[in-house]
Motif scaffolding. Sequence first.
Motif, PDB file in Angstrom:
ATOM      1  N   PHE A 293       0.811  -1.215   0.000  1.00 40.06           N
ATOM      2  CA  PHE A 293       0.000   0.000   0.000  1.00 40.06           C
ATOM      3  C   PHE A 293       0.852   1.277   0.000  1.00 40.06           C
ATOM      4  CE2 PHE A 293      -3.366  -2.907   1.307  1.00 40.06           C
ATOM      5  CZ  PHE A 293      -4.459  -2.396   0.616  1.00 40.06           C
ATOM      6  N   SER A 294       2.149   1.142   0.215  1.00 38.90           N
ATOM      7  CA  SER A 294       3.034   2.304   0.161  1.00 38.90           C
ATOM      8  C   SER A 294       3.176   2.848  -1.256  1.00 38.90           C
ATOM      9  CB  SER A 294       4.420   1.934   0.707  1.00 38.90           C
ATOM     10  OG  SER A 294       4.357   1.505   2.047  1.00 38.90           O
ATOM     11  N   LEU A 295       2.674   2.153  -2.243  1.00 38.57           N
ATOM     12  CA  LEU A 295       2.778   2.643  -3.616  1.00 38.57           C
ATOM     13  C   LEU A 295       2.072   3.993  -3.774  1.00 38.57           C
ATOM     14  CD1 LEU A 295       3.766   2.074  -6.507  1.00 38.57           C
ATOM     15  CD2 LEU A 295       1.543   1.014  -6.959  1.00 38.57           C
TER      16      LEU A 295
ATOM     17  N   TRP B 101      -8.406  -1.639  14.366  1.00 37.65           N
ATOM     18  CA  TRP B 101      -7.158  -0.941  14.689  1.00 37.65           C
ATOM     19  C   TRP B 101      -5.942  -1.832  14.539  1.00 37.65           C
ATOM     20  CZ3 TRP B 101      -6.346   3.970  14.616  1.00 37.65           C
ATOM     21  CH2 TRP B 101      -7.422   4.831  14.789  1.00 37.65           C
ATOM     22  N   ARG B 102      -6.123  -3.159  14.630  1.00 33.57           N
ATOM     23  CA  ARG B 102      -4.994  -4.046  14.361  1.00 33.57           C
ATOM     24  C   ARG B 102      -4.565  -3.945  12.903  1.00 33.57           C
ATOM     25  NH1 ARG B 102      -6.616  -9.855  16.595  1.00 33.57           N
ATOM     26  NH2 ARG B 102      -8.562  -9.224  15.589  1.00 33.57           N
TER      27      ARG B 102
ATOM     28  N   PHE C 142      -0.816  -1.519   8.882  1.00 35.39           N
ATOM     29  CA  PHE C 142      -0.637  -0.569   7.790  1.00 35.39           C
ATOM     30  C   PHE C 142       0.356   0.523   8.169  1.00 35.39           C
ATOM     31  CE2 PHE C 142      -1.901   3.575   6.053  1.00 35.39           C
ATOM     32  CZ  PHE C 142      -1.789   3.340   4.687  1.00 35.39           C
ATOM     33  N   ILE C 143       0.234   1.042   9.394  1.00 32.76           N
ATOM     34  CA  ILE C 143       1.125   2.110   9.864  1.00 32.76           C
ATOM     35  C   ILE C 143       2.565   1.626   9.901  1.00 32.76           C
ATOM     36  CG2 ILE C 143       1.751   3.506  11.859  1.00 32.76           C
ATOM     37  CD1 ILE C 143      -1.249   3.703  12.492  1.00 32.76           C
ATOM     38  N   LEU C 144       2.795   0.430  10.449  1.00 25.48           N
ATOM     39  CA  LEU C 144       4.158  -0.075  10.580  1.00 25.48           C
ATOM     40  C   LEU C 144       4.805  -0.276   9.214  1.00 25.48           C
ATOM     41  CD1 LEU C 144       3.718  -2.644  13.500  1.00 25.48           C
ATOM     42  CD2 LEU C 144       4.808  -0.392  13.581  1.00 25.48           C
TER      43      LEU C 144
ATOM     44  N   GLU D 120       8.026   1.917   7.831  1.00 22.33           N
ATOM     45  CA  GLU D 120       9.246   1.259   7.351  1.00 22.33           C
ATOM     46  C   GLU D 120       9.637   1.773   5.968  1.00 22.33           C
ATOM     47  OE1 GLU D 120      10.899  -3.224   6.249  1.00 22.33           O
ATOM     48  OE2 GLU D 120       8.806  -2.934   6.861  1.00 22.33           O
ATOM     49  N   PHE D 121       8.656   1.871   5.074  1.00 20.12           N
ATOM     50  CA  PHE D 121       8.957   2.369   3.736  1.00 20.12           C
ATOM     51  C   PHE D 121       9.323   3.848   3.767  1.00 20.12           C
ATOM     52  CE2 PHE D 121       7.573   4.560  -0.122  1.00 20.12           C
ATOM     53  CZ  PHE D 121       8.419   3.956  -1.036  1.00 20.12           C
ATOM     54  N   SER D 122       8.646   4.634   4.596  1.00 17.16           N
ATOM     55  CA  SER D 122       8.896   6.070   4.653  1.00 17.16           C
ATOM     56  C   SER D 122      10.323   6.378   5.082  1.00 17.16           C
ATOM     57  CB  SER D 122       7.910   6.739   5.615  1.00 17.16           C
ATOM     58  OG  SER D 122       6.576   6.549   5.190  1.00 17.16           O
ATOM     59  N   PHE D 123      10.816   5.690   6.101  1.00 12.52           N
ATOM     60  CA  PHE D 123      12.187   5.917   6.552  1.00 12.52           C
ATOM     61  C   PHE D 123      13.194   5.433   5.506  1.00 12.52           C
ATOM     62  CE2 PHE D 123      10.170   6.219  10.774  1.00 12.52           C
ATOM     63  CZ  PHE D 123      10.763   7.409  11.201  1.00 12.52           C
TER      64      PHE D 123
END
Length: 233
Positions: free
Chosen positions: A170-172, A208-209, A214-216, A220-223
């Motif tokens: 989903f980071s695309l 929320w799980r 999704f957040i994690l 990871e991709f953002s950094f």
Amino acid sequence: MVIPCYNEAANLPLLMARCAEVCAGREEIEFLLVDNGSTDDSPAVLAAGVAEHRGLRSVRVEVNQGYGYGILYGLQQAQGRFMGWTHADMQTDPMDVLVGLAAFENSADPERLFVKGRRFGRPPADVLFTMGMSFFESLLLGKRLWDINAQPTLFPKAFFATWEDPPHDFSLDLYAYHQARVGGLAVERFPVFFGERAHGVSHWNVDWRGKKKFILRTLEFSFRLRRALRHKR
């Protein structure tokens, strides 16, 4: 226009009928529906719909390798000067694509334009979640990034040709949006109504799980993306 479809058999008849309406009288528009390794009746439903409706084509990824992978697989086979993607769940109307394409038609420099929807009509909790992620990504990456996962997303084919090692999940959405900002493309947003799914449930935004996962992945991709930018400087 690429639409990744994973186990969306119940939604596909509605989706394909709506896509056919978009294509009516517009021979230059094509929807490429990517069966992203579905294990339900999607292959048969897609085959019947493609045979029935003009302007629709389908391809299949035999084993699901992620949301982004399905989109990239479709983009590599898409034709035309402009391309992009949207979702199969009918929460955003495929007819929104016409508004996005109009932006290119009205642009003085369409080859330097990136067009994306901006959602309204969502639950307050989801809006707050999006605001938090948008604010964080904007600070981290140094570019204004808002409602990152909104659809549709459209851009010139030449812009897609510049992508290097895009993510397969989903980071695309973040990658494409950020690449447009870094590349100096004009970014145009337009409002799209975000409604309920016609059938089924989200493959990630269930609780929320799911959001935590999704957040994690996004963090990871953002950094990793920020480190890559620093190495280029």
